[in-house]
Design a protein around this motif. Structure first.
Motif, PDB file in Angstrom:
ATOM      1  N   ASP A 167     -78.042  35.507  68.354  1.00  0.00           N
ATOM      2  CA  ASP A 167     -78.052  34.952  66.999  1.00  0.00           C
ATOM      3  C   ASP A 167     -76.684  34.353  66.730  1.00  0.00           C
ATOM      4  OD1 ASP A 167     -79.121  36.150  63.744  1.00  0.00           O
ATOM      5  OD2 ASP A 167     -78.350  34.232  64.407  1.00  0.00           O
ATOM      6  N   THR A 168     -76.545  33.084  67.015  1.00  0.00           N
ATOM      7  CA  THR A 168     -75.240  32.452  66.896  1.00  0.00           C
ATOM      8  C   THR A 168     -74.835  32.230  65.455  1.00  0.00           C
ATOM      9  OG1 THR A 168     -76.312  30.291  67.075  1.00  0.00           O
ATOM     10  CG2 THR A 168     -75.540  31.283  69.115  1.00  0.00           C
ATOM     11  N   GLU A 169     -75.776  32.289  64.522  1.00  0.00           N
ATOM     12  CA  GLU A 169     -75.442  32.032  63.128  1.00  0.00           C
ATOM     13  C   GLU A 169     -74.740  33.230  62.489  1.00  0.00           C
ATOM     14  OE1 GLU A 169     -78.712  28.815  61.570  1.00  0.00           O
ATOM     15  OE2 GLU A 169     -78.867  30.894  60.965  1.00  0.00           O
ATOM     16  N   ARG A 170     -74.881  34.420  63.097  1.00  0.00           N
ATOM     17  CA  ARG A 170     -74.285  35.602  62.517  1.00  0.00           C
ATOM     18  C   ARG A 170     -73.152  36.055  63.430  1.00  0.00           C
ATOM     19  NH1 ARG A 170     -78.181  36.278  58.854  1.00  0.00           N
ATOM     20  NH2 ARG A 170     -80.269  35.763  59.520  1.00  0.00           N
ATOM     21  N   PRO A 171     -71.927  35.682  63.162  1.00  0.00           N
ATOM     22  CA  PRO A 171     -70.833  35.891  64.099  1.00  0.00           C
ATOM     23  C   PRO A 171     -70.509  37.359  64.285  1.00  0.00           C
ATOM     24  CG  PRO A 171     -70.006  35.087  61.989  1.00  0.00           C
ATOM     25  CD  PRO A 171     -71.493  35.059  61.904  1.00  0.00           C
ATOM     26  N   ASP A 210     -85.198  40.590  58.688  1.00  0.00           N
ATOM     27  CA  ASP A 210     -84.802  40.172  60.034  1.00  0.00           C
ATOM     28  C   ASP A 210     -83.281  40.141  60.184  1.00  0.00           C
ATOM     29  OD1 ASP A 210     -87.426  39.981  60.665  1.00  0.00           O
ATOM     30  OD2 ASP A 210     -87.508  37.799  60.796  1.00  0.00           O
ATOM     31  N   ALA A 211     -82.597  39.658  59.149  1.00  0.00           N
ATOM     32  CA  ALA A 211     -81.139  39.625  59.194  1.00  0.00           C
ATOM     33  C   ALA A 211     -80.563  41.037  59.221  1.00  0.00           C
ATOM     34  CB  ALA A 211     -80.593  38.858  57.992  1.00  0.00           C
ATOM     35  N   LEU A 212     -81.115  41.924  58.413  1.00  0.00           N
ATOM     36  CA  LEU A 212     -80.661  43.309  58.396  1.00  0.00           C
ATOM     37  C   LEU A 212     -80.851  43.950  59.759  1.00  0.00           C
ATOM     38  CD1 LEU A 212     -79.682  45.823  56.857  1.00  0.00           C
ATOM     39  CD2 LEU A 212     -82.052  46.201  56.137  1.00  0.00           C
ATOM     40  N   LEU A 213     -81.970  43.659  60.398  1.00  0.00           N
ATOM     41  CA  LEU A 213     -82.257  44.224  61.710  1.00  0.00           C
ATOM     42  C   LEU A 213     -81.283  43.709  62.756  1.00  0.00           C
ATOM     43  CD1 LEU A 213     -84.014  45.897  63.536  1.00  0.00           C
ATOM     44  CD2 LEU A 213     -85.678  44.050  63.602  1.00  0.00           C
ATOM     45  N   VAL A 214     -81.022  42.413  62.745  1.00  0.00           N
ATOM     46  CA  VAL A 214     -80.121  41.823  63.729  1.00  0.00           C
ATOM     47  C   VAL A 214     -78.702  42.381  63.582  1.00  0.00           C
ATOM     48  CG1 VAL A 214     -78.985  39.665  64.401  1.00  0.00           C
ATOM     49  CG2 VAL A 214     -81.457  39.714  64.044  1.00  0.00           C
ATOM     50  N   ILE A 215     -78.284  42.638  62.352  1.00  0.00           N
ATOM     51  CA  ILE A 215     -76.933  43.150  62.122  1.00  0.00           C
ATOM     52  C   ILE A 215     -76.825  44.630  62.465  1.00  0.00           C
ATOM     53  CG2 ILE A 215     -75.212  43.631  60.337  1.00  0.00           C
ATOM     54  CD1 ILE A 215     -75.280  40.745  61.139  1.00  0.00           C
ATOM     55  N   THR A 271     -73.840  40.228  54.266  1.00  0.00           N
ATOM     56  CA  THR A 271     -73.756  40.122  55.719  1.00  0.00           C
ATOM     57  C   THR A 271     -72.484  39.400  56.136  1.00  0.00           C
ATOM     58  OG1 THR A 271     -76.167  40.087  55.904  1.00  0.00           O
ATOM     59  CG2 THR A 271     -74.912  39.235  57.776  1.00  0.00           C
ATOM     60  N   GLU A 272     -72.191  38.298  55.463  1.00  0.00           N
ATOM     61  CA  GLU A 272     -71.009  37.503  55.815  1.00  0.00           C
ATOM     62  C   GLU A 272     -69.718  38.259  55.537  1.00  0.00           C
ATOM     63  OE1 GLU A 272     -69.783  34.374  57.859  1.00  0.00           O
ATOM     64  OE2 GLU A 272     -71.870  34.527  57.184  1.00  0.00           O
ATOM     65  N   LEU A 273     -69.746  39.117  54.536  1.00  0.00           N
ATOM     66  CA  LEU A 273     -68.555  39.892  54.179  1.00  0.00           C
ATOM     67  C   LEU A 273     -68.336  41.105  55.082  1.00  0.00           C
ATOM     68  CD1 LEU A 273     -68.897  39.815  50.275  1.00  0.00           C
ATOM     69  CD2 LEU A 273     -67.082  38.732  51.621  1.00  0.00           C
ATOM     70  N   GLY A 274     -69.270  41.354  55.998  1.00  0.00           N
ATOM     71  CA  GLY A 274     -69.116  42.481  56.916  1.00  0.00           C
ATOM     72  C   GLY A 274     -69.368  43.829  56.283  1.00  0.00           C
ATOM     73  N   ALA A 275     -70.072  43.850  55.139  1.00  0.00           N
ATOM     74  CA  ALA A 275     -70.279  45.113  54.426  1.00  0.00           C
ATOM     75  C   ALA A 275     -71.113  46.098  55.231  1.00  0.00           C
ATOM     76  CB  ALA A 275     -70.954  44.836  53.077  1.00  0.00           C
ATOM     77  N   ILE A 276     -72.091  45.595  55.996  1.00  0.00           N
ATOM     78  CA  ILE A 276     -72.989  46.489  56.717  1.00  0.00           C
ATOM     79  C   ILE A 276     -72.242  47.253  57.793  1.00  0.00           C
ATOM     80  CG2 ILE A 276     -75.096  46.609  58.099  1.00  0.00           C
ATOM     81  CD1 ILE A 276     -75.993  44.036  56.772  1.00  0.00           C
ATOM     82  N   ALA A 312     -73.501  31.102  54.386  1.00  0.00           N
ATOM     83  CA  ALA A 312     -74.285  32.244  53.910  1.00  0.00           C
ATOM     84  C   ALA A 312     -75.340  31.788  52.905  1.00  0.00           C
ATOM     85  CB  ALA A 312     -73.365  33.285  53.285  1.00  0.00           C
ATOM     86  N   PHE A 313     -74.981  30.865  52.019  1.00  0.00           N
ATOM     87  CA  PHE A 313     -75.936  30.381  51.030  1.00  0.00           C
ATOM     88  C   PHE A 313     -77.051  29.573  51.691  1.00  0.00           C
ATOM     89  CE2 PHE A 313     -73.484  31.832  47.529  1.00  0.00           C
ATOM     90  CZ  PHE A 313     -74.295  31.723  46.413  1.00  0.00           C
ATOM     91  N   ARG A 314     -76.712  28.743  52.664  1.00  0.00           N
ATOM     92  CA  ARG A 314     -77.747  27.972  53.355  1.00  0.00           C
ATOM     93  C   ARG A 314     -78.732  28.901  54.054  1.00  0.00           C
ATOM     94  NH1 ARG A 314     -73.417  24.550  54.824  1.00  0.00           N
ATOM     95  NH2 ARG A 314     -73.264  25.569  56.851  1.00  0.00           N
ATOM     96  N   ARG A 315     -78.215  29.936  54.679  1.00  0.00           N
ATOM     97  CA  ARG A 315     -79.079  30.889  55.358  1.00  0.00           C
ATOM     98  C   ARG A 315     -79.965  31.628  54.353  1.00  0.00           C
ATOM     99  NH1 ARG A 315     -75.322  33.207  58.278  1.00  0.00           N
ATOM    100  NH2 ARG A 315     -74.917  34.929  56.844  1.00  0.00           N
ATOM    101  N   GLY A 316     -79.398  31.971  53.211  1.00  0.00           N
ATOM    102  CA  GLY A 316     -80.168  32.665  52.186  1.00  0.00           C
ATOM    103  C   GLY A 316     -81.282  31.810  51.617  1.00  0.00           C
TER     104      GLY A 316
END
Length: 447
Positions: free
Chosen positions: A222-226, A119-124, A80-85, A300-304
């Motif tokens: 979702d401010t944690e996912r820029p 949930d993260a996949l859905l938000v992205i 997610t952090e790498l913008g792969a999606i 990213a690790f803290r979120r994981g």
């Protein structure tokens, strides 16, 4: 102890867990342990053996799936952090036309991207699906909303390393390779077939754009996912997606080799899902360290770790209840009530999971509880446990409604009203729940 007493106490346990969760607002983790404690004591295991069953079930399941869940969620968080999606979806837009895009989108979300916490996949991905829905012609919103719901939910319970699939494989003590192969087959068939059915119904009047769609763009809070990241600072798709692709390829090779009976120390090691995801995680960390600031990797690790903690606890206590059910001998009791047919036993697994999901609203909890309760008897009937796991996963998809957090996320993050979500989520995923039983039953008859 008579069969009736065993049946009655098992039913009381399940109903009691549901009541504790819904009415008393007790955490599902605590409710499951209380249920296992009650079941063991009233069925004659005694205090010591009951506690042993609870702790053994938790520990054995964590030993089986703990690292797999943790590594999978951490890998997904880095992806997610790498913008792969975002980059992968952009590739799908270029590669597929408007007609095929919803199928490609749903299939990709339901298979390749299942290492990412749901949930993260859905938000992205939901904002991307929302933008694309306006560009693929008539009924584009309906088709993309349905594709999004199918990809998220179907992949969750069928495809490794989706959390539901991992938990089911652990509860049933399955080879992860076997679960991966059969799960992908069932998931792809289910997503494509259900989406085709929904598209046909939408064109025949099921979907009313005036009542089922919203005009304003959904807002992602979702401010944690820029979302405003500078795309130029992110690595190219082939670099950001390579670690995940490597992990999935190794899992697939290991699964195929296992099914073909090919043994090799190298294949056995690298094809093990835990090792495969670890290598993918290391690769993603290397890419992130090279291309992103150090604080982004740490975030990213803290979120994981946060996401994986709650999954691990819930999965583990599901194993506690499953072990207790096994130890009271429910499997031997049920054995006498079924023929050697695979149809009715698997339908019973589906039904129990469906009822639990309607009552509780948790796909993962419903599936692992149903598998844990009915799984012990199935090998005695000659039914491969993988089909029990798949049937439980299919049943847990039935009637996703207002008690589900995913329902409201899909409704608010996509351009659809609540009425629209009842069609694209509740109706469509319920159809998928039923349709999935077709390949599951056929595969069970063949294998």
């Amino acid at each position: 102890m008579s069969d009736i007493v065993v049946f009655a106490n098992t039913a009381i346990t399940i109903v009691g867990v549901v009541v504790l969760i819904l009415k008393a607002k007790v955490s599902p983790a605590i409710a499951l342990v209380v249920g296992a404690l009650y079941l063991g004591l009233v069925c004659g295991l005694g205090p010591e053996q009951t506690l042993t069953s609870i702790t053994t079930g938790f520990g054995d399941l964590m030993a089986e799936v703990g690292l797999l869940i943790a590594f999978g969620v951490l890998l997904g968080s880095l992806m997610t952090e790498l913008g792969a999606i975002e980059k992968l979806v952009a590739l799908l837009v270029r590669a597929f036309g408007p007609r095929a895009l919803p199928y490609a989108f749903g299939g990709t979300v339901g298979t390749v991207l299942q290492s990412i916490f749901a949930d993260a996949l859905l938000v992205i991905t939901a904002p991307l699906a929302s933008r694309l829905s306006r560009r693929i012609g008539p009924h584009g919103v309906a088709r993309m909303c349905a594709a999004m719901a199918l990809g998220i939910e179907v992949g969750l319970v069928f495809v490794l390393p989706g959390v539901g699939a991992v938990a089911l494989a652990g509860v049933m003590n399955l080879s992860f390779g076997t679960m991966f192969v059969f799960g992908v087959i069932v998931a792809v068939f289910t997503i494509v077939t259900t989406l085709a059915l929904f598209t046909a119904l939408a064109k025949r009047g099921l979907w009313n754009p005036e009542l089922d769609e919203t005009t304003e763009a959904p807002v992602v809070e979702d401010t944690e996912r820029p979302d405003d990241r500078d795309e130029r600072s992110l690595p190219r798709l082939r670099f950001s997606l390579a670690p995940l692709a490597l992990a999935l390829a190794l899992i697939a090779v290991g699964a195929i080799a296992d099914m073909l009976g090919v043994t090799s120390p190298v294949i056995d090691l690298l094809g093990n899902p835990v090792v495969a995801l670890l290598l993918g995680l290391i690769g993603a960390l290397v890419v992130a360290r090279v291309t992103l600031p150090a604080d982004r990797s740490a975030t990213a690790f803290r979120r994981g770790f946060h996401d994986s903690g709650q999954i691990l606890i819930l999965t583990g206590v599901g194993g506690s209840l499953a072990q207790t059910v096994k130890d009271i001998g429910l499997g031997e009791v049920l054995k006498g009530y079924f023929s050697t047919s695979t149809v009715l036993p698997l339908l019973l697994v589906w039904l129990v999971a469906a009822v639990l999901h309607v009552a509780i609203g948790s796909v993962v909890l419903a599936s692992i509880t149903a598998a844990g309760v009915l799984g012990p008897v199935m090998p005695l009937l000659g039914i491969d446990p993988v089909f029990v796991a798949l049937a439980a996963g299919a049943g847990s998809l039935f009637a996703i409604h207002a008690t589900s957090n995913t329902f409201w996320l899909l409704q608010t993050l996509l351009p659809q009203t609540t009425r629209g979500a009842l069609k694209s989520v509740t109706l469509t995923v319920s159809c998928a729940s039923v349709i999935a039983m077709v390949p599951i039953q056929l595969l069970a008859l063949v294998f």
